[in-house]
Design an enzyme around this catalytic site. Structure first.
Site, PDB file in Angstrom:
ATOM      1  N   GLU A 267       0.744  -0.926   0.073  1.00  0.00           N
ATOM      2  CA  GLU A 267       0.167   0.264   0.296  1.00  0.00           C
ATOM      3  C   GLU A 267       0.615   0.892  -0.224  1.00  0.00           C
ATOM      4  OE1 GLU A 267      -2.119  -1.275   3.667  1.00  0.00           O
ATOM      5  OE2 GLU A 267      -3.919  -0.681   2.491  1.00  0.00           O
TER       6      GLU A 267
ATOM      7  N   GLU B  66      -3.874  -9.167   4.322  1.00  0.00           N
ATOM      8  CA  GLU B  66      -4.345  -9.327   5.459  1.00  0.00           C
ATOM      9  C   GLU B  66      -5.040  -9.843   5.539  1.00  0.00           C
ATOM     10  OE1 GLU B  66      -3.236  -7.306   3.394  1.00  0.00           O
ATOM     11  OE2 GLU B  66      -2.929  -5.159   4.011  1.00  0.00           O
TER      12      GLU B  66
HETATM   13  N1  T1G Z   1       4.722  -7.681  11.853  1.00  0.00           N
HETATM   14  C1  T1G Z   1       5.619  -7.683  12.693  1.00  0.00           C
HETATM   15  N2  T1G Z   1       5.796  -8.866  13.100  1.00  0.00           N
HETATM   16  C2  T1G Z   1       5.949  -9.385  11.555  1.00  0.00           C
HETATM   17  C3  T1G Z   1       5.723  -9.256  10.458  1.00  0.00           C
HETATM   18  C4  T1G Z   1       4.542  -8.380  10.681  1.00  0.00           C
HETATM   19  N3  T1G Z   1       4.307  -7.334   9.345  1.00  0.00           N
HETATM   20  N4  T1G Z   1       5.710  -9.919   9.699  1.00  0.00           N
HETATM   21  C5  T1G Z   1       7.065 -11.211  10.044  1.00  0.00           C
HETATM   22  N5  T1G Z   1       6.926 -10.275  11.299  1.00  0.00           N
HETATM   23  C6  T1G Z   1       8.276 -11.094  11.854  1.00  0.00           C
HETATM   24  C7  T1G Z   1       7.815 -12.508  12.671  1.00  0.00           C
HETATM   25  O1  T1G Z   1       7.196 -13.203  12.816  1.00  0.00           O
HETATM   26  C8  T1G Z   1       8.911 -13.432  12.925  1.00  0.00           C
HETATM   27  O2  T1G Z   1       9.546 -12.734  13.696  1.00  0.00           O
HETATM   28  C9  T1G Z   1       9.954 -12.674  11.703  1.00  0.00           C
HETATM   29  O3  T1G Z   1       9.174 -11.648  11.154  1.00  0.00           O
HETATM   30  C10 T1G Z   1      10.296 -13.557  10.129  1.00  0.00           C
HETATM   31  O4  T1G Z   1       9.131 -14.067   9.736  1.00  0.00           O
HETATM   32  C11 T1G Z   1      -2.476  -1.451   6.676  1.00  0.00           C
HETATM   33  C12 T1G Z   1      -2.745  -3.804   8.454  1.00  0.00           C
HETATM   34  C13 T1G Z   1       7.270 -11.586   5.376  1.00  0.00           C
HETATM   35  C14 T1G Z   1       6.474 -13.570   3.982  1.00  0.00           C
HETATM   36  O5  T1G Z   1       0.682  -9.857   6.526  1.00  0.00           O
HETATM   37  O6  T1G Z   1       3.513 -13.365   5.697  1.00  0.00           O
HETATM   38  O7  T1G Z   1      -0.106  -4.806   6.742  1.00  0.00           O
HETATM   39  O8  T1G Z   1       9.262 -15.365  14.979  1.00  0.00           O
HETATM   40  O9  T1G Z   1       9.256 -16.201   9.885  1.00  0.00           O
HETATM   41  O10 T1G Z   1       9.416 -17.102   6.786  1.00  0.00           O
HETATM   42  O11 T1G Z   1      -3.365  -2.764   5.395  1.00  0.00           O
HETATM   43  O12 T1G Z   1       6.820 -13.268   7.609  1.00  0.00           O
HETATM   44  O13 T1G Z   1      11.908 -13.273  14.373  1.00  0.00           O
HETATM   45  O14 T1G Z   1      10.643 -13.446  16.009  1.00  0.00           O
HETATM   46  O15 T1G Z   1       7.747 -14.970   8.889  1.00  0.00           O
HETATM   47  O16 T1G Z   1      10.942 -15.178   6.060  1.00  0.00           O
HETATM   48  C15 T1G Z   1       0.433  -7.616   6.544  1.00  0.00           C
HETATM   49  C16 T1G Z   1       3.490 -11.066   7.100  1.00  0.00           C
HETATM   50  C17 T1G Z   1       0.134  -7.207   7.858  1.00  0.00           C
HETATM   51  C18 T1G Z   1       2.782  -9.733   6.515  1.00  0.00           C
HETATM   52  C19 T1G Z   1       8.849 -13.569   5.675  1.00  0.00           C
HETATM   53  N6  T1G Z   1       1.410  -8.354   5.873  1.00  0.00           N
HETATM   54  N7  T1G Z   1       4.831 -11.601   7.817  1.00  0.00           N
HETATM   55  O17 T1G Z   1       8.713 -15.110   5.851  1.00  0.00           O
HETATM   56  O18 T1G Z   1       9.956 -14.743   7.491  1.00  0.00           O
HETATM   57  S1  T1G Z   1      -1.295  -5.753   8.713  1.00  0.00           S
HETATM   58  C20 T1G Z   1       1.002  -9.647   6.793  1.00  0.00           C
HETATM   59  C21 T1G Z   1       4.444 -12.645   7.146  1.00  0.00           C
HETATM   60  C22 T1G Z   1      -0.951  -4.502   7.200  1.00  0.00           C
HETATM   61  C23 T1G Z   1      -2.646  -3.557   6.531  1.00  0.00           C
HETATM   62  C24 T1G Z   1      -2.400  -4.060   7.336  1.00  0.00           C
HETATM   63  C25 T1G Z   1       6.551 -13.603   6.843  1.00  0.00           C
HETATM   64  C26 T1G Z   1       6.851 -12.835   5.244  1.00  0.00           C
HETATM   65  P1  T1G Z   1      10.804 -14.342  14.668  1.00  0.00           P
HETATM   66  P2  T1G Z   1       9.135 -14.693   9.457  1.00  0.00           P
HETATM   67  P3  T1G Z   1       9.624 -15.641   6.197  1.00  0.00           P
END
Ligand code: T1G
Length: 703
Positions: A111, A131
């Site tokens: 976004e 999301e």
């Molecule tokens: N926020 C905080 N921590 C996050 C995070 C996030 N968005 N994404 C990953 N982490 C942490 C995760 O907990 C882990 O921590 C470490 O990063 C590595 O992640 C306004 C409201 C990016 C594809 O849904 O899909 O944006 O365990 O083990 O396999 O519209 O993480 O090491 O302490 O998964 O390489 C939307 C979620 C949010 C993406 C990487 N975004 N993340 O995968 O590593 S809502 C998502 C993922 C939003 C807006 C809305 C995956 C990854 P730790 P990982 P990975």
């Protein structure tokens, strides 16, 4: 290079030909934390004020911004620039803004990129709005900008599926404007920015686009069809998909500014929903399973470049497919050519069906089948790195096989059993290498269900545990390390649920009442429909049948389940179930014989009677240290039994009820139905302390 804050740098280097470069560096995934938002807001302000001719936004580390910082949700909103402030600054910049994407631009990250005027990505990059998997919707303009790029229909599919789309496909969709060279993103992005200025290209603002949404204005059929589509069947019980659909309707029907307001309202609703809280819990829980308190991160991982599977039945064939799909060759062993041929024919049929469904071209079927080597002797497993035994659930047979494996397999080979309940330690006694013996319990269908219970034996080495968990991840499973006990974790809790389902029947509840309650709770199917599907006559024999249970009486009436058109339910030619008067008569007969008064059963009562015993058993499992944390138990139930993700799992569900409430209900049920309902001491203790299952720190398994 100017340091804007501790996660943001701004470069106005002459080498970049007047292009300002904003670099974000906020490990692990550049999530849009308060610090990141503030850094971006200040950096863009400075860049716009500077004499830079254009601006590039790029990220350091593994990925472009991967979304809002999920750890911030539900907490006090930190005093910082809002995401909207950042986006408005970017989009209204009088200078071209280019977003340079690598890794995964997800959620708020995409976004943000959509508020740049142009986007460039390396070929390995992916973009997505996932999301929906968090019970949310793209709340930073994604639901209004995406339809203005790809149209309403594609936007609906993209956001309700929440998938990550490869850069080349994003280019085709118009989500990005150019592909960079894989290891040259920064230079290519600066080059694009310079070209934009040199060519006087317009400052593209997606929010101004109307030509992709205007054609669908008033097209209510498009949305009605999507709501009725096959894809929409998966939305049952979730709130976010419908909210996303409403947002896209707003994008089509309303001016951008009003659509954004509508998106904000709907985002606010899903953000505070119980469903989203549960799904965000699941997001973090499925990342905790890999963290094993007493297995150091630097523990060695043994190679698994070849695998042996013993048994080509339903489980063996499915297990083999997991490794073949990951490109790992498999030797599959059976006792007869006929069994081998039958098993391999099932595997080929599965692949041909996947190809017909568009998963891969038909040629891939032979490629995958070629990775399977059939064998009629365990000698064929002499050189494999890992063996998974998947034969009949008989301890003597398994011990005989493991003794042969011990004499046959090379030193260091991992010897795993797919047993669903038998004692791994006892199996290990059949070998001279108990440190190499482990359980790898797949869930049927093994090539479909994500759950893999990795069962740690008393003497299993740390390397073998680590290797089994790493292998689980490699073949796309969610590995959950559990301890040795009857039924391990998932089935041990399922036994309790099944016992209560039977007890409800014995009290006069109808199978369809029980099944409907679980279906409405969010399961795909209840226990009696499941029994009909699996076959009522599994383990039953006419010779020994005593007619002492409803199931035996049904089998004696040759009602064996779906396979012969009648079981607990009657089935038509399409296998559509309808309540059976015969079953109803039997239930009433048994209840009367047992002196149970005829009565009605509410769904709430049925759910309480089925779920609380699972929670009680889960508490015992935690107390015995047969699971490391309550969220692991939840992940087993979500990935192994389709517990609805929007309810977080049985232990999470109990925590949200409040363990004091759970305790009171268990005591009330104990008073009515006896000590089978006696509360687990852990529940009594946590309730007394006002604590939750989630408050218990991860604990090494007892061995
Ligand atoms: N926020 C905080 N921590 C996050 C995070 C996030 N968005 N994404 C990953 N982490 C942490 C995760 O907990 C882990 O921590 C470490 O990063 C590595 O992640 C306004 C409201 C990016 C594809 O849904 O899909 O944006 O365990 O083990 O396999 O519209 O993480 O090491 O302490 O998964 O390489 C939307 C979620 C949010 C993406 C990487 N975004 N993340 O995968 O590593 S809502 C998502 C993922 C939003 C807006 C809305 C995956 C990854 P730790 P990982 P990975």
């Amino acid at each position: 290079m100017t340091t804007v804050n501790d996660v943001t740098d701004l470069s106005l280097d002459a080498a970049d030909g007047g292009v300002a470069v904003i670099t974000l560096d906020s490990p692990p995934v550049n999530a849009l934390s308060a610090n990141v938002r503030t850094g971006l807001f200040e950096a863009f302000g400075q860049a716009i004020e500077s004499d830079a001719i254009a601006i590039v936004l790029i990220c350091a580390g593994r990925t472009f911004i991967a979304g809002a910082d999920i750890t911030e949700f539900g907490g006090a909103s930190a005093e910082a620039a809002s995401l909207t402030d950042v986006q408005n600054l970017m989009e209204s910049s009088p200078k071209p803004v280019v977003a340079a994407i690598h890794g995964t631009a997800l959620g708020g990250g995409l976004e943000v990129a959509l508020c740049a005027h142009y986007r460039i990505a390396v070929p390995s990059a992916k973009c997505g709005l996932p999301e929906v998997h968090l019970g949310l919707l793209p709340g930073a303009g994604g639901t209004q900008r995406l339809p203005r790029i790809v149209g309403a229909q594609k936007a609906l599919e993209f956001m309700t599926a929440g998938t990550h789309v490869a850069a080349a496909d994003c280019l085709e969709m118009g989500l990005i404007d150019e592909l960079a060279t894989e290891d040259n993103l920064r230079a290519d992005a600066v080059g694009l920015a310079q070209r934009l200025v040199a060519e006087g290209r317009p400052l593209k603002k997606i929010s101004d686009n109307d030509d992709m949404v205007a054609p669908d204005r008033g097209n209510t059929e498009l949305f009605a069809n999507f709501r009725a589509s096959k894809a929409a069947r998966k939305f049952r019980g979730f709130l976010a998909p419908e909210a996303i659909i409403k947002c896209v309707e707003a994008a089509v029907e309303l001016p951008f500014a009003e659509g954004i307001k509508r998106e904000g309202q709907l985002f606010g609703e899903v953000l505070v929903s119980a469903e989203s809280a549960a799904q965000r819990y699941v997001f973090f829980s499925e990342r905790q399973v890999w963290k094993i308190p007493d297995v150091p991160r630097d523990t060695a991982t043994l190679p698994v470049d070849s695998v042996g599977v013993i048994g080509a039945g339903t489980m063996g064939g499915g297990i083999a497919m997991n490794f073949v799909n990951a490109g790992i060759p498999v030797t599959i062993v059976e006792t007869s050519q006929e069994a081998l041929d039958r098993g391999l024919a099932v595997v080929r049929g599965n692949y041909e069906r996947s190809s017909r469904n568009g998963r891969f071209p038909i040629e891939e079927v032979d490629v995958r089948m070629a990775r399977i080597t059939p064998a009629l002797s365990l000698d064929g497993l002499a050189d494999v790195d890992m063996v998974i035994e998947a034969v009949f659930e008989n301890m003597d047979l398994k011990k005989e096989i493991f003794a042969t494996l011990d004499a046959t397999c090379k030193p260091g080979a991992v010897l795993a059993s797919n047993t669903s309940a038998l004692n791994i330690d006892e199996i290990a006694t059949a070998t001279t290498r108990p440190e190499s013996v482990i359980g790898m319990h797949f869930f049927s269908p093994a090539n479909v269900m994500r759950c893999l219970e990795v069962v740690r034996g008393r003497e299993t080495s740390l390397e073998v545990i680590n290797t089994a968990m790493k292998t689980a991840k490699k073949i796309g499973k969610l590995g959950s390390l559990v301890g040795v006990c009857p039924g391990f974790v998932g089935n041990r809790m399922l036994f309790q649920r099944s016992a209560q389902a039977q007890a409800l029947l014995d009290e006069g509840a109808m199978p369809w009442e029980v099944d409907q309650a679980l279906y409405d709770f969010g399961f795909a199917m209840g226990p009696f429909q499941m029994s009909d599907l699996a076959g009522l006559d599994i383990g039953w024999s006419a010779e020994t049948s005593t007619g002492s249970t409803i199931r035996e009486r049904l089998c004696e009436l040759d009602r064996r389940g779906q396979k012969n058109g009648a079981g607990y339910y009657d089935y038509d030619e399409n296998r559509t179930p309808t309540p059976s008067p015969i079953t109803e008569g039997l239930v009433k007969e048994f209840a009367e014989k047992a002196g149970k008064p005829a009565r009605t059963f509410t769904s709430d009562e049925i759910i309480e009677r089925l779920v609380l015993p699972m929670v009680n058993e889960g508490a015992r499992i935690l107390a015995e240290k047969k699971a490391m944390r309550s969220s692991d138990i939840d992940m087993i139930w979500i990935t192994g039994y389709n517990w609805p993700a929007y309810r977080g799992g049985p232990m999470y569900y109990a925590d949200t009820m409040g363990l004091d409430v759970v305790l009171a209900r268990l005591r009330a049920l104990q008073a009515e139905y006896g000590d089978v309902w006696a509360p687990a001491p852990l529940i009594e203790q946590l309730a007394a302390d006002g604590q939750t299952f989630a408050s218990i720190p991860a604990t090494p398994l007892a061995t």
